[in-house]
Write an enzyme that holds these catalytic residues in place. Structure first.
Site, PDB file in Angstrom:
ATOM      1  N   GLN A  11      19.920  50.404 101.299  1.00  0.00           N
ATOM      2  CA  GLN A  11      20.379  49.345 100.386  1.00  0.00           C
ATOM      3  C   GLN A  11      21.551  49.835  99.539  1.00  0.00           C
ATOM      4  OE1 GLN A  11      17.220  50.498 100.655  1.00  0.00           O
ATOM      5  NE2 GLN A  11      15.720  48.825 100.522  1.00  0.00           N
ATOM      6  N   GLN A  57      23.780  47.302 104.336  1.00  0.00           N
ATOM      7  CA  GLN A  57      22.508  46.663 104.010  1.00  0.00           C
ATOM      8  C   GLN A  57      22.546  46.129 102.585  1.00  0.00           C
ATOM      9  OE1 GLN A  57      19.059  49.019 104.949  1.00  0.00           O
ATOM     10  NE2 GLN A  57      17.638  47.691 103.848  1.00  0.00           N
ATOM     11  N   ASP A  58      22.073  44.867 102.425  1.00  0.00           N
ATOM     12  CA  ASP A  58      21.987  44.249 101.098  1.00  0.00           C
ATOM     13  C   ASP A  58      23.360  44.143 100.421  1.00  0.00           C
ATOM     14  OD1 ASP A  58      19.345  44.391 101.750  1.00  0.00           O
ATOM     15  OD2 ASP A  58      18.697  45.425  99.938  1.00  0.00           O
ATOM     16  N   ASP A  81      19.700  42.106 106.085  1.00  0.00           N
ATOM     17  CA  ASP A  81      19.476  41.348 104.842  1.00  0.00           C
ATOM     18  C   ASP A  81      20.730  41.330 103.969  1.00  0.00           C
ATOM     19  OD1 ASP A  81      16.877  41.346 105.854  1.00  0.00           O
ATOM     20  OD2 ASP A  81      16.195  42.944 104.504  1.00  0.00           O
ATOM     21  N   ARG A 131      15.056  36.321 107.623  1.00  0.00           N
ATOM     22  CA  ARG A 131      13.646  36.677 107.487  1.00  0.00           C
ATOM     23  C   ARG A 131      13.283  36.505 106.018  1.00  0.00           C
ATOM     24  NH1 ARG A 131      12.831  43.277 107.940  1.00  0.00           N
ATOM     25  NH2 ARG A 131      14.425  43.896 106.421  1.00  0.00           N
TER      26      ARG A 131
END
Length: 580
Positions: free
Chosen positions: A386, A408-409, A432, A488
């Site tokens: 993240q 990520q993120d 994500d 998700r």
């Protein structure tokens, strides 16, 4: 240092995006500037706050105009020619370019290398600048000298000298009155006379600055000039008192007045003029060097008006926080403006603790009615877990033509009561990379997967009407990304809807993921309408997802309206006409 193949591809792709996205090439007009120290670019060693008004001029024009400032300290019209400086400038001038000409301060000096006489040699030099500019198809503009801050009546009619005084070194100083006296004499008339004779645009810069300084008076006018207290600036440890040269505030103020005059006198340039409350620039051409300094300078709770901040081209490695009190900020970037940081969740803070996902962001936006345009928000930490590029908690946050770069993120839509609107933006990542609680609309955006993973991970609260809605977006991917889900659920009541989006082949036929929890399938709201492209496969989609039959209730105005009728699609970034 060797760069691995994938990393190199990523860097090249980012460079291409930054250089080519959102902007078509346009012909650029150059404004060449020739003159003395009051116009010139300055060195910034030791925190030097001195600026020529020409140095800060780029912040007042769109990128369709380029400022090429050749003004130099200590030069007169004579020495500018004899040193070969004019030859260098005129060799570059092309049809349609402008040449701004401001001399006089040093033509007044007695030494033979610089001195000229008004009415004869000074006028002859000005005529040469004008005629040779026109011969190249350029457009000359004549200015006379900015005023000296002189509130002491001269003892005789002689031209005053530039005096730079170190505080405390002189026993007795003349007492200042309230009337500003001229120190340039007939040198002010030559540019006006030559302009009239040759039919050239003339800007009476002396009158403009005289009215400014006289209006401020002997005390307040010091704020424009180089009055530096001892032990405040490394460049001037003993301090400085200078009635001729401008500081940052003075240069920006004078340049703003110059631009107003230009707008009235030169219609073609008027089209390219822009005004910002603050300018951030790494080259010293703005009010501040960092974005955070500009944000900090914004008055708290400045209501019913926007504070506009231009961030000039450059890479700014900062940790930026826009607190709740700094409402109604517009942050505008030039092409190539990047706000970057390289924190990540497992990186240690000063106490040896993991920063965590929220702590990893390079930019935090809490203030309502925030607007950003042409800004790249980047987390450059790489594939280390993240690592947030932008953390948005603010309500009514609007991003236009912005890039969000990371893995990520990447984009954290944090605020549970926040509404966010993204128009013509580019957002990239792997896992994500768009996630959080907020209601967010993405209109005509490009959503790019850099590897296998999940485009979104909404955590919509139970009972909220909307989560993420994507309109007419393109979902693209790197070659190695072949197994990507649309979403998700980070929380059980996650919502994501894709409307008329073009989905690349990297989107898996099943489309949606339950995050390994069967019970999530009963509570999420995942839907599509009119998906197209190789990744559109409604027959194979997860059974818990939906295909909308119509868009009733999913118009952007409806999704974002809230209780106050916010409509950025119709209204842009203007303030709402409602009480807050």
């Amino acid at each position: 240092m060797k760069i691995q193949g994938n990393k190199m591809i990523w860097l090249l792709a980012v460079a291409f995006i930054l250089l080519s996205a959102f902007r078509a090439d346009k012909p650029v007009v150059t404004i060449f500037m020739i003159g003395d120290s009051t116009m010139a670019n300055k060195k910034m060693d030791g925190g030097n706050p001195e600026r020529g008004w020409g140095m800060v001029l780029p912040g007042f024009f769109s990128e369709d105009v380029r400022i090429d400032n050749h003004a130099a300290n200590g030069r007169s019209s004579k020495s500018f020619i004899s040193e070969g400086r004019w030859e260098k400038v005129i060799s570059k001038v092309k049809k349609g370019d402008y040449v701004f000409i401001q001399f006089g301060h040093n033509d007044e000096k007695a030494d033979s290398t610089r001195h000229t006489d008004p009415g004869t040699t000074f006028d002859d030099n000005l005529r040469r600048f004008v005629n040779e500019t026109r011969a190249k198809g350029g457009i000359p503009v004549l200015f006379n000298s900015i005023v000296r801050r002189n509130f002491v009546q001269p003892k005789d009619a002689s031209i005053a000298k530039d005096i730079r005084r170190i505080p405390g070194t002189s026993k007795e100083q003349p007492k200042e009155g309230t009337v500003l006296f001229d120190t340039h004499g007939a040198y002010l008339d030559s540019p006006r006379n030559v302009a009239k004779e040759l039919g050239v645009t003339f800007i009476d810069l002396n009158k403009i600055t005289h009215d400014l300084v006289q209006g401020l008076g002997p005390v307040e006018s010091k704020k424009l000039f180089m009055f530096v207290e001892p032990n405040r600036v490394p460049a001037f440890p003993k301090g400085r008192e200078d009635n001729t040269h401008l500081n940052i505030y003075g240069a920006r103020t004078v340049a703003g007045l110059v631009v107003e005059a230009i707008g009235k006198e030169i219609p073609e340039l008027a089209k390219c003029i822009r005004h910002y409350d603050y300018v951030v620039a790494q080259d010293g051409s703005g009010d501040f060097f960092t974005v955070q300094e500009a944000v900090n300078a914004v008055p708290d709770f400045r209501k019913n008006v926007r504070t506009t901040i231009l961030v000039r081209k450059g890479t700014y490695k900062e940790k930026i926080i826009i607190p709740e009190s700094k409402i109604n900020i517009s942050l505008i970037g030039e092409d190539g403006t990047i706000l970057t940081n390289d924190d990540f969740a497992n990186k240690k803070n000063v106490f040896g603790e993991n920063m965590g996902t929220s702590g990893s962001s390079g930019c935090y936006i809490y203030a309502p009615d925030f607007y950003a345009e042409n800004i790249t928000f980047e987390n450059s930490a790489g594939p280390v877990g993240q690592a947030v590029a932008c953390f948005v908690s603010a309500d009514r946050a609007y991003f236009k033509n912005c890039c969000f770069l990371g893995f990520q993120d990447t984009l954290y839509t944090y605020g549970k009561q926040s509404r966010q609107y993204y128009e013509d933006c580019y957002i990239e990542g792997t896992v994500d990379f768009i996630f959080g609680w907020s209601t967010a609309v993405f209109n005509r955006c490009r959503i790019h997967s850099k590897g296998d993973g999940y485009v979104t991970a909404p955590s919509t609260d139970k009972g909220k009407k909307y989560g993420y809605v994507f309109y007419d977006c393109r979902l693209t991917a790197d070659a190695e990304a072949t197994k990507v889900y649309l979403s998700r659920p980070w929380r059980p009541y996650a919502q994501a809807v894709f409307i008329r989006c073009e989905l690349g082949k990297h989107i898996l036929p099943v489309g949606w993921n339950n995050w390994g929890k069967k019970e999530n399938e009963k509570t999420v709201f995942y839907a599509e309408y009119g998906s197209k492209g190789a990744g559109a496969n409604p027959q194979a989609r997860a059974a818990f997802s939906r295909q909308l039959k119509n868009l009733k209730g999913y118009e952007p105005v409806t999704v974002l309206a809230g209780d106050d009728g916010w409509n950025p699609v119709r209204d842009g970034n203007r303030l709402l006409d409602v009480k807050r």
